[in-house]
Scaffold this active site. Sequence first.
Site, PDB file in Angstrom:
ATOM      1  N   GLU A 211       0.834  -1.219   0.000  1.00 46.21           N
ATOM      2  CA  GLU A 211       0.000   0.000   0.000  1.00 46.21           C
ATOM      3  C   GLU A 211       0.862   1.261   0.000  1.00 46.21           C
ATOM      4  O   GLU A 211       0.350   2.378   0.079  1.00 46.21           O
ATOM      5  CB  GLU A 211      -0.933   0.008   1.211  1.00 46.21           C
ATOM      6  CG  GLU A 211      -2.166  -0.855   1.037  1.00 46.21           C
ATOM      7  CD  GLU A 211      -1.837  -2.330   0.924  1.00 46.21           C
ATOM      8  OE1 GLU A 211      -0.994  -2.815   1.701  1.00 46.21           O
ATOM      9  OE2 GLU A 211      -2.390  -2.990   0.026  1.00 46.21           O
ATOM     10  N   ASN A 296      -0.505  -8.155  -2.511  1.00 47.47           N
ATOM     11  CA  ASN A 296      -1.224  -7.555  -3.636  1.00 47.47           C
ATOM     12  C   ASN A 296      -0.292  -6.726  -4.519  1.00 47.47           C
ATOM     13  O   ASN A 296       0.736  -6.243  -4.061  1.00 47.47           O
ATOM     14  CB  ASN A 296      -2.375  -6.689  -3.132  1.00 47.47           C
ATOM     15  CG  ASN A 296      -1.924  -5.553  -2.242  1.00 47.47           C
ATOM     16  OD1 ASN A 296      -1.388  -5.794  -1.180  1.00 47.47           O
ATOM     17  ND2 ASN A 296      -2.105  -4.325  -2.684  1.00 47.47           N
ATOM     18  N   ASP A 352      -7.536  -6.553  -3.545  1.00 50.33           N
ATOM     19  CA  ASP A 352      -6.537  -6.615  -2.463  1.00 50.33           C
ATOM     20  C   ASP A 352      -6.567  -7.946  -1.741  1.00 50.33           C
ATOM     21  O   ASP A 352      -6.429  -8.006  -0.524  1.00 50.33           O
ATOM     22  CB  ASP A 352      -6.724  -5.462  -1.459  1.00 50.33           C
ATOM     23  CG  ASP A 352      -5.628  -5.456  -0.382  1.00 50.33           C
ATOM     24  OD1 ASP A 352      -4.450  -5.547  -0.749  1.00 50.33           O
ATOM     25  OD2 ASP A 352      -5.954  -5.399   0.808  1.00 50.33           O
TER      26      ASP A 352
END
Lengths: 628, 628
Positions: A211, A296, A352
Amino acid sequence: MKLSNWRRLLTPAAFLLAAGLACGTAFAQMGSDAEELHNSANADLWPSMGQNFQLDRHSALRQITPANVKHLEMIWSQSTGALRGHEGQPIVTDVGGKPMMFFVSAWPNIVQALDLSDPDHPVEVWNYLKKTDRDLSAVPRACCDTVNRGLNYADGKVLFNTLDGYLIALDARTGAVDWQVKHAYPDAGETVTNAPLIAHDKVIVGFGGDEFGARGRVEAYDLATGKLVWKYWDNGTDEDIGLTSETNKANPQYGTAGHNIGMLYPGDEWKRGGGAAWAWYSYDPQLHLVYYGSGNPGLWSPAYRCGANPPTQEACNDGKWDNKYSMSIFARDVDTGKVAWVYQMTPFDQWDYDGVNEPILVNMKIDGRERKTLVHFDRNGFVYVLDRTNGTLLEAHKYVTVNWAEKIDMKTDRPVKVYEHSPLLVNQMAQACPSAMGGKDQQPASVDPSNPQVFFVPTNNWCMQDTPQTRTSLQQGVVYVFANVYMYEEVPGVSGRIKAFNVVTGKTVWNIPDKYPNWGGTLNTAGGVVFYGSLGGDFRAVDSKTGHILWSRKLGSGIIGNPITYSIGGHQYVSIMAGIGGWIGLPVTAGLDLNDKYGAIGATAMAKATHLNEIPQGGEVYTFRLQD
Amino acid sequence: MKLSNWRRLLTPAAFLLAAGLACGTAFAQMGSDAEELHNSANADLWPSMGQNFQLDRHSALRQITPANVKHLEMIWSQSTGALRGHEGQPIVTDVGGKPMMFFVSAWPNIVQALDLSDPDHPVEVWNYLKKTDRDLSAVPRACCDTVNRGLNYADGKVLFNTLDGYLIALDARTGAVDWQVKHAYPDAGETVTNAPLIAHDKVIVGFGGDEFGARGRVEAYDLATGKLVWKYWDNGTDEDIGLTSETNKANPQYGTAGHNIGMLYPGDEWKRGGGAAWAWYSYDPQLHLVYYGSGNPGLWSPAYRCGANPPTQEACNDGKWDNKYSMSIFARDVDTGKVAWVYQMTPFDQWDYDGVNEPILVNMKIDGRERKTLVHFDRNGFVYVLDRTNGTLLEAHKYVTVNWAEKIDMKTDRPVKVYEHSPLLVNQMAQACPSAMGGKDQQPASVDPSNPQVFFVPTNNWCMQDTPQTRTSLQQGVVYVFANVYMYEEVPGVSGRIKAFNVVTGKTVWNIPDKYPNWGGTLNTAGGVVFYGSLGGDFRAVDSKTGHILWSRKLGSGIIGNPITYSIGGHQYVSIMAGIGGWIGLPVTAGLDLNDKYGAIGATAMAKATHLNEIPQGGEVYTFRLQD
């Protein structure tokens, strides 16, 4: 109790072990695999994060049973010295003939060493906190709270990671630093929450940061010296990844070397391509393979990871933009790091659904044939059973409500996506189950290897509305998500379920609904008891056959840690860490506004819905045994 | 359990109480004194910090006895949500017919409200943390850690202080702020760690800060509205202090109005004259008097507080430089704040022997005459028994090793100082016992009013070398100490003792040595058990007659809190807060260098000597009951 009593309890093999360690060099000669195999064969110990290389979180101890578990009593407690999420577990091993417990707290990652010679009254022998060269910028860059999932032990050393990127080897007797290396860099988005795996005299580490634009990388360091042995990325060129002509030989449809298949991102997006391996690693010393899952593929606005023009569901999902090898189980040679096989659970991720959950190694009969399997409950809601020798997919079943895919096509080994539930274009909301937090997140399942099809699985039971957003930055180390995510309970009032789930039949044997999300792992014992902690703070013992809750104690904070068990002086002990946090608990630990619908990428709404603001922060180890 | 069961357990009077509270207005009409007297007469409750106005910390409950206490088991735990020192205790009272527990954490002072309807499984109803207008500068100005000693309850409100100077009244049902006032100012050196006393519909508060040049002040606020009712200083002019022609009428030798006796400091030193009342307050509703002790007179370099030239021991101790009324027990009229009597334990303090320790109200026969007494174990190592109606000194005995004074002269009521052990001139070291932390610090003693001469007293057993230093500043709000203090154990290996001590005979009945300092209070019960926690983390039950340790559990952190007991549903419960800190624990909580001989004004050396660095920080409430 006295040391002599502790020794009396050990099996003859373990006694030799203790004697050997007392001599100080036995295992240095034998190697770390022999030491771990020796220790994990001794059910009196919990010598590594999952008790053993295979991460089955099973104990052969049988003193505590469904019949007597109601007499469990807290016998001691020890604060970790820190607040925020505690996703790990202690280890209990033998150091120079002494039973010792070690654990590490959430940030700032305080390690404690407890002498359990009197197992009812531990004595802290040393503690360690790194005080210099800390990078405080790691804290806001930890997407999912400043947790730590534990430490491991070999050759007289305690090994752990700090959030800000240090791998540290401490002398288990004194807490003195043996060696340390910096292997992850917060300014590149990299923060470390996992326990290092010790395998074949190497220490294997990864980090998180998908992220924050990080690019996943796994490294192996020499246990004795801390020198780098190998280093590979989870995406990029074949060479970067360590793909060879032998990779995926049994399953070429998974991808093979020669095509730089790890660059299946548009432009240079693979450089921020995520795939970070931030959770659990297992190891098969016979096959010489290390297993882990990758995260992810970077930003959550999927169209930016698809080179098709226009980026339609069909075009983005035709295999050209798989964003390999994000969302994949890797099997790497422990000595060389080269990829033996790699299987991608979620090609071109749109939700995700990190593939990082624990790869549990267990052997079972499938279709009449004994198989060495790897079982993996993925965030995407499917449980995968793979042949761990070559990666062949044997079974794939939904273990929670899943609407983003019909099934895993057992011919192509790929999911059959339902585009209606697959977010893609900017500003176009799609609903999906499970939510981004997965049917299960990092909280580890457990299995009894003598009943290898039935797993005890902590599950999440909520869904999401996900609206991809415009990408406004390409910078590593700053938030790299670009999605508005709202999460909500699938059935109001039930957000977690502990399930006994058969991974071959795909059937739930029993399940225990909970108003709180289940963010802690399970432990199962030969005594027939499953232990787990609730985010509401209840530590429970369950009949492993029926799922009946037999005993429960309300502990100080929400539990996201994993129970362990060990035996000293004729008593079986059970320990658990409490401390609310993790992604689901971040709104509490970071003091976020629970009325922010999209806060913490979906966590605030779930925290509000499940009243997590009524659970205090904490950081504590509790230990129980049967009453005298 | 169900509410009906809880009610079944209540005495008829308590049932009426519960019913009255359910109606919402009963006590608003009766007044807070009636409410507290009603509640504290009900042994099922622990309705205020010391169970009752008299602070005897005695419970009439007798289910737990020396015979069965070994079957005590931790039944639940709740984190406070904060680390650092927890010097307080929860309260348990009835709110609208529901049994509720309330407690407040160390800084940042989080208040939690737990519904104990199921007493084995509390449910948090609300929590409160002040989020705006916080003054973070309070943290480094808290001399002795960021502790909090608890909250109190009356008229549907929970009252507590924040370190940075707010007195806050919360609605006990919802946690909503009813009113709040700022009454202490960190930039003037003032920080607040004590529990507010609720007496006669007023809330009475003080603060600490003698080491930061503060000037002691006590204020009363209207319980209903938060409006200031009265405000007095502990030094300064007669008017500032509230001395009247009635003050000390029975003992004019203590000082009388008309001479501005509260300015017995050189120059304007009284403006930084300390005397802050930062610990415990008691109350006699019949006599209408509030009792509390005042702290040390500002800086620790005594010659600056003596106007004699030259400042010899004799001249500074001739009564002209008493630095009144630091180091004194005050009795103030609850409605007007005027001083009924005030007795100074340590005139012209040379050791930092704050007079703040708890003033316990108990009636006993002395020399054949029934007296209403106030018993006070002072930091200076003497225990004082005073007639609380008029302040007359009845008894004074050493309860630990004391070498700074021969005795208290019962004719003059003043100590006979030993100058060799009395630091005075700059750079001239003097050794003294007890140390500045006192024979006992704030950790409260307890007494069974049916055996009123014998107190259960946590004691400190160490000494100091104190070298006064040159004063280099006159500023409030910055460190105002100017002394190098080295502390050490009186007998190596024993730094704390719990004593049963007869305050009339001056004899120790029994004592329990501990390698750790005793910084937590005691609780005694009609069942014949004394409970207390060790700084090492051991929570213990002791036979009150013999001092034999009957039961012990190792809790998560060092214990500096005070046990309480209550009863719901037929079970007697015992609760305690754990969380190392306070002055003695500050080196741990603030991460100080333990090799700094003079760090934390003497605490680092003691922390090092007693290995407090091996005790983790924490913040937790633990609750125990007998096993089923």
